[in-house]
Write a protein that holds these residues in place. Structure first.
Motif, PDB file in Angstrom:
ATOM      1  N   PHE A 261       0.838  -1.203   0.000  1.00 28.20           N
ATOM      2  CA  PHE A 261       0.000   0.000   0.000  1.00 28.20           C
ATOM      3  C   PHE A 261       0.871   1.250   0.000  1.00 28.20           C
ATOM      4  N   ILE A 262       0.430   2.240  -0.752  1.00 27.17           N
ATOM      5  CA  ILE A 262       1.199   3.476  -0.919  1.00 27.17           C
ATOM      6  C   ILE A 262       0.248   4.661  -0.845  1.00 27.17           C
ATOM      7  N   LEU A 263       0.745   5.765  -0.312  1.00 27.90           N
ATOM      8  CA  LEU A 263      -0.020   7.011  -0.336  1.00 27.90           C
ATOM      9  C   LEU A 263       0.822   8.115  -0.952  1.00 27.90           C
ATOM     10  N   ALA A 264       0.145   9.149  -1.392  1.00 28.07           N
ATOM     11  CA  ALA A 264       0.802  10.367  -1.863  1.00 28.07           C
ATOM     12  C   ALA A 264       0.198  11.543  -1.099  1.00 28.07           C
ATOM     13  N   THR A 265       1.050  12.325  -0.470  1.00 27.44           N
ATOM     14  CA  THR A 265       0.568  13.501   0.245  1.00 27.44           C
ATOM     15  C   THR A 265       0.190  14.596  -0.752  1.00 27.44           C
ATOM     16  N   GLU A 266      -0.379  15.640  -0.221  1.00 29.26           N
ATOM     17  CA  GLU A 266      -0.545  16.851  -1.013  1.00 29.26           C
ATOM     18  C   GLU A 266       0.838  17.400  -1.368  1.00 29.26           C
ATOM     19  N   PRO A 267       0.971  18.260  -2.383  1.00 29.08           N
ATOM     20  CA  PRO A 267       2.271  18.883  -2.654  1.00 29.08           C
ATOM     21  C   PRO A 267       2.768  19.665  -1.440  1.00 29.08           C
ATOM     22  N   LEU A 268       4.007  19.423  -1.071  1.00 31.01           N
ATOM     23  CA  LEU A 268       4.565  20.043   0.133  1.00 31.01           C
ATOM     24  C   LEU A 268       5.356  21.313  -0.174  1.00 31.01           C
ATOM     25  N   GLY A 269       5.662  21.517  -1.447  1.00 33.31           N
ATOM     26  CA  GLY A 269       6.585  22.590  -1.810  1.00 33.31           C
ATOM     27  C   GLY A 269       8.005  22.052  -1.765  1.00 33.31           C
ATOM     28  N   GLU A 270       8.873  22.596  -2.598  1.00 36.79           N
ATOM     29  CA  GLU A 270      10.222  22.047  -2.712  1.00 36.79           C
ATOM     30  C   GLU A 270      10.995  22.140  -1.401  1.00 36.79           C
ATOM     31  N   ARG A 322      -1.056   5.801   6.555  1.00 38.80           N
ATOM     32  CA  ARG A 322      -0.711   6.988   7.336  1.00 38.80           C
ATOM     33  C   ARG A 322      -0.029   6.615   8.657  1.00 38.80           C
ATOM     34  N   LYS A 323      -0.423   5.493   9.250  1.00 36.61           N
ATOM     35  CA  LYS A 323       0.149   5.085  10.537  1.00 36.61           C
ATOM     36  C   LYS A 323       1.652   4.859  10.453  1.00 36.61           C
ATOM     37  N   PRO A 324       2.147   4.023   9.526  1.00 41.33           N
ATOM     38  CA  PRO A 324       3.613   3.892   9.451  1.00 41.33           C
ATOM     39  C   PRO A 324       4.300   5.180   9.001  1.00 41.33           C
ATOM     40  N   MET A 325       3.634   5.993   8.177  1.00 36.82           N
ATOM     41  CA  MET A 325       4.240   7.265   7.767  1.00 36.82           C
ATOM     42  C   MET A 325       4.475   8.162   8.978  1.00 36.82           C
ATOM     43  N   LEU A 326       3.497   8.220   9.880  1.00 36.58           N
ATOM     44  CA  LEU A 326       3.628   9.096  11.048  1.00 36.58           C
ATOM     45  C   LEU A 326       4.613   8.540  12.071  1.00 36.58           C
ATOM     46  N   ARG A 327       4.858   7.229  12.042  1.00 35.82           N
ATOM     47  CA  ARG A 327       5.906   6.692  12.913  1.00 35.82           C
ATOM     48  C   ARG A 327       7.270   7.230  12.489  1.00 35.82           C
ATOM     49  N   VAL A 328       7.441   7.439  11.198  1.00 37.40           N
ATOM     50  CA  VAL A 328       8.702   7.965  10.684  1.00 37.40           C
ATOM     51  C   VAL A 328       8.711   9.490  10.703  1.00 37.40           C
ATOM     52  N   PHE A 329       7.604  10.084  10.265  1.00 38.56           N
ATOM     53  CA  PHE A 329       7.516  11.539  10.141  1.00 38.56           C
ATOM     54  C   PHE A 329       6.301  12.070  10.925  1.00 38.56           C
ATOM     55  N   PRO A 330       6.380  12.121  12.255  1.00 36.85           N
ATOM     56  CA  PRO A 330       5.233  12.634  13.020  1.00 36.85           C
ATOM     57  C   PRO A 330       4.909  14.080  12.695  1.00 36.85           C
ATOM     58  N   GLN A 331       5.867  14.809  12.134  1.00 35.25           N
ATOM     59  CA  GLN A 331       5.636  16.212  11.795  1.00 35.25           C
ATOM     60  C   GLN A 331       4.643  16.379  10.644  1.00 35.25           C
ATOM     61  N   LEU A 332       4.247  15.263   9.997  1.00 39.61           N
ATOM     62  CA  LEU A 332       3.291  15.340   8.879  1.00 39.61           C
ATOM     63  C   LEU A 332       1.856  15.064   9.320  1.00 39.61           C
ATOM     64  N   LYS A 333       1.580  15.142  10.609  1.00 43.61           N
ATOM     65  CA  LYS A 333       0.256  14.768  11.112  1.00 43.61           C
ATOM     66  C   LYS A 333      -0.864  15.608  10.535  1.00 43.61           C
ATOM     67  N   ASP A 334      -0.589  16.823  10.106  1.00 41.92           N
ATOM     68  CA  ASP A 334      -1.640  17.687   9.567  1.00 41.92           C
ATOM     69  C   ASP A 334      -1.613  17.771   8.039  1.00 41.92           C
ATOM     70  N   VAL A 335      -0.771  16.978   7.413  1.00 43.42           N
ATOM     71  CA  VAL A 335      -0.653  17.017   5.956  1.00 43.42           C
ATOM     72  C   VAL A 335      -1.781  16.202   5.323  1.00 43.42           C
ATOM     73  N   GLN A 336      -2.343  16.728   4.274  1.00 40.34           N
ATOM     74  CA  GLN A 336      -3.445  16.057   3.586  1.00 40.34           C
ATOM     75  C   GLN A 336      -2.911  14.920   2.722  1.00 40.34           C
ATOM     76  N   ILE A 337      -3.681  13.812   2.670  1.00 34.33           N
ATOM     77  CA  ILE A 337      -3.366  12.688   1.790  1.00 34.33           C
ATOM     78  C   ILE A 337      -4.247  12.807   0.556  1.00 34.33           C
ATOM     79  N   ASP A 338      -3.631  12.935  -0.621  1.00 36.20           N
ATOM     80  CA  ASP A 338      -4.392  13.111  -1.860  1.00 36.20           C
ATOM     81  C   ASP A 338      -4.701  11.804  -2.562  1.00 36.20           C
ATOM     82  N   TYR A 339      -3.831  10.808  -2.422  1.00 33.42           N
ATOM     83  CA  TYR A 339      -4.026   9.526  -3.105  1.00 33.42           C
ATOM     84  C   TYR A 339      -3.586   8.396  -2.185  1.00 33.42           C
TER      85      TYR A 339
END
Length: 430
Positions: A261-270, A322-339
């Protein structure tokens, strides 16, 4: 061929950014070819392209659409190695055989890069994969692996990354060190697959979509039948991998289909994206059920994590990954998941690919165990060599005896699940 709107493929970020998506006709009536290939993923298309370059007439039968399976939905990481590291392969198979497999892996990597360059495939190829140690004890093992590869194989593209530096490269405190592989790369997997299809079609390969194979007659020449047509061919290549199903029971028990399973966040900016992964490399960790992630061309985080072993998918894929993503990057908790999407790969018991012949005119390759871009492309090349009567390198793989899962297709799921639960528990322990 006609231009195809994004229909027929499962929704994903890759589909939304696909380039050159075209429709191929379904098989109607009877065709003949030197070689009939079942499956239009990396294996089948690579085999088709390499065979066409040798002058063979080729027909490819795809049950869905080109790149519909894991070839169009994977993490996009183009690794250097087989699923097992070289020291493990030396222990399993001996030094000489391990060196053979290393030469094949290097050829596979070069073949992918050359195909992209030669056929001008626009698939966002970028260098580098960082292998990150999830546990502290794995860091010195990684340092030893770099030293071993330099000493025994002359590899100069691997560099050990200590703990302090890896925290500068990736914005997480989860890792204890790693290996930076500058020979490896990452890419847009669906666009790579579509590019292979275009290159094959340009060489005269006939690709038929929505043409599920129902039967492969055990004759010579073989007759490969679909619901509305057939292909009579001197040779058959089975390139279905995790989507083999019940088509060929003689090899089905050698692989286990696994859903990733894979997700793509919203664009974060470079700037924000590079704050996560400083050098824009692909990253994968050492857990049994690995996390793997990278940045997209439009500065999203593409994060793969979690898997299951049945036909039922999680009800909410985005929440699941999202759960394993936040284990690595908890700072992305408010980032939208687009796909969020899934794909089915195939593993073998020893995590070594399964190559072989079912008859003198029927060849197959499967079970890449997560190394599909490199090894599946290589498999297609080796299958073409074998069909052409130059089977030495194909036999380096085919002579490795890949066992059937205990209980075959009936009981493989409960057995694997028990093992996965054990290793998942070990991932969570210090």
């Amino acid at each position: 061929m006609s231009i195809l709107m994004p229909q027929g493929h499962p929704e994903s970020y890759y589909l939304a950014t696909a380039k050159g998506l075209v429709a191929h006709p379904a098989l109607r009536g009877d065709e003949t070819a030197d070689v009939c290939i079942v499956g239009a993923g990396y294996t089948g298309l690579s085999a088709a392209l390499h065979l066409a370059e040798r002058g063979y007439s080729v027909a490819v039968l795809e049950a869905e659409r080109v790149g519909w399976g894991a070839s169009g939905r994977n993490g996009g990481q183009l690794g250097t190695t087989h699923r097992k590291d070289q020291q493990t392969l030396e222990e399993m198979l001996g030094r000489e055989w391990a060196h053979r497999l290393w030469s094949l892996a290097i050829d596979g990597l070069a073949t992918v890069k050359n195909l992209i360059a030669d056929h001008k495939i626009d698939c966002e190829l970028k260098p580098g994969i960082l292998h990150a140690a999830w546990k502290e004890r794995e860091a010195p093992e990684m340092r030893a692996e770099v030293e071993h590869m330099a000493r025994e194989y002359g590899v100069t593209t691997l560099r050990y990354v200590p703990r302090d530096e890896i925290h500068e490269m990736v914005a997480t405190t989860r890792y204890h060190g790693g290996i930076l592989d500058l020979g490896a790369a990452h890419l847009h997997p669906l666009n790579y697959c579509l590019g292979l299809a275009r290159a094959a079609a340009a060489k005269g390969v006939r690709i038929f979509e929505n043409s599920r194979v129902l039967d492969i007659a055990r004759t010579d020449p073989a007759r490969v039948a679909t619901a509305k047509g057939s292909v009579t061919a001197r040779h058959v290549v089975i390139a279905c991998n995790g989507y083999l199903g019940k088509l060929e029971p003689r090899i089905a028990g050698r692989i286990m289909p696994v859903n990733n399973f894979i997700l793509a966040t919203e664009p974060l900016g470079e700037a924000a994206a590079r704050a996560l992964i400083r050098d824009d490399v692909g990253v994968q960790d050492t857990k049994f059920v690995i996390d793997y992630y990278r940045l997209s061309a439009d500065h999203r985080l593409l994060f793969g994590g979690g898997e299951n072993y049945s036909g039922r998918l999680p009800r909410d894929l985005a929440a699941f990954v999202r759960k394993p993503m936040l284990r690595v990057f908890p700072q992305l908790k408010d980032v939208q998941i687009d796909y969020a999407w899934s794909g089915t790969l195939a593993i073998t018991m020893p995590r070594i690919p399964d190559f072989g012949r079912l008859a003198p005119n029927v060849f197959y390759a499967q079970g890449y165990s997560g190394q599909g871009i490199n090894i599946a492309t290589l498999a297609g090349k080796l299958l073409a060599e074998a069909v052409a009567g130059q089977a030495e390198r194909f036999d380096w793989m085919a002579d490795i005896k890949v066992p059937i899962f205990p209980g075959g297709t009936l009981l493989r799921y409960p057995g694997l699940l028990a093992g996965v639960l054990w290793y998942t528990l070990k991932d969570r322990l210090p």
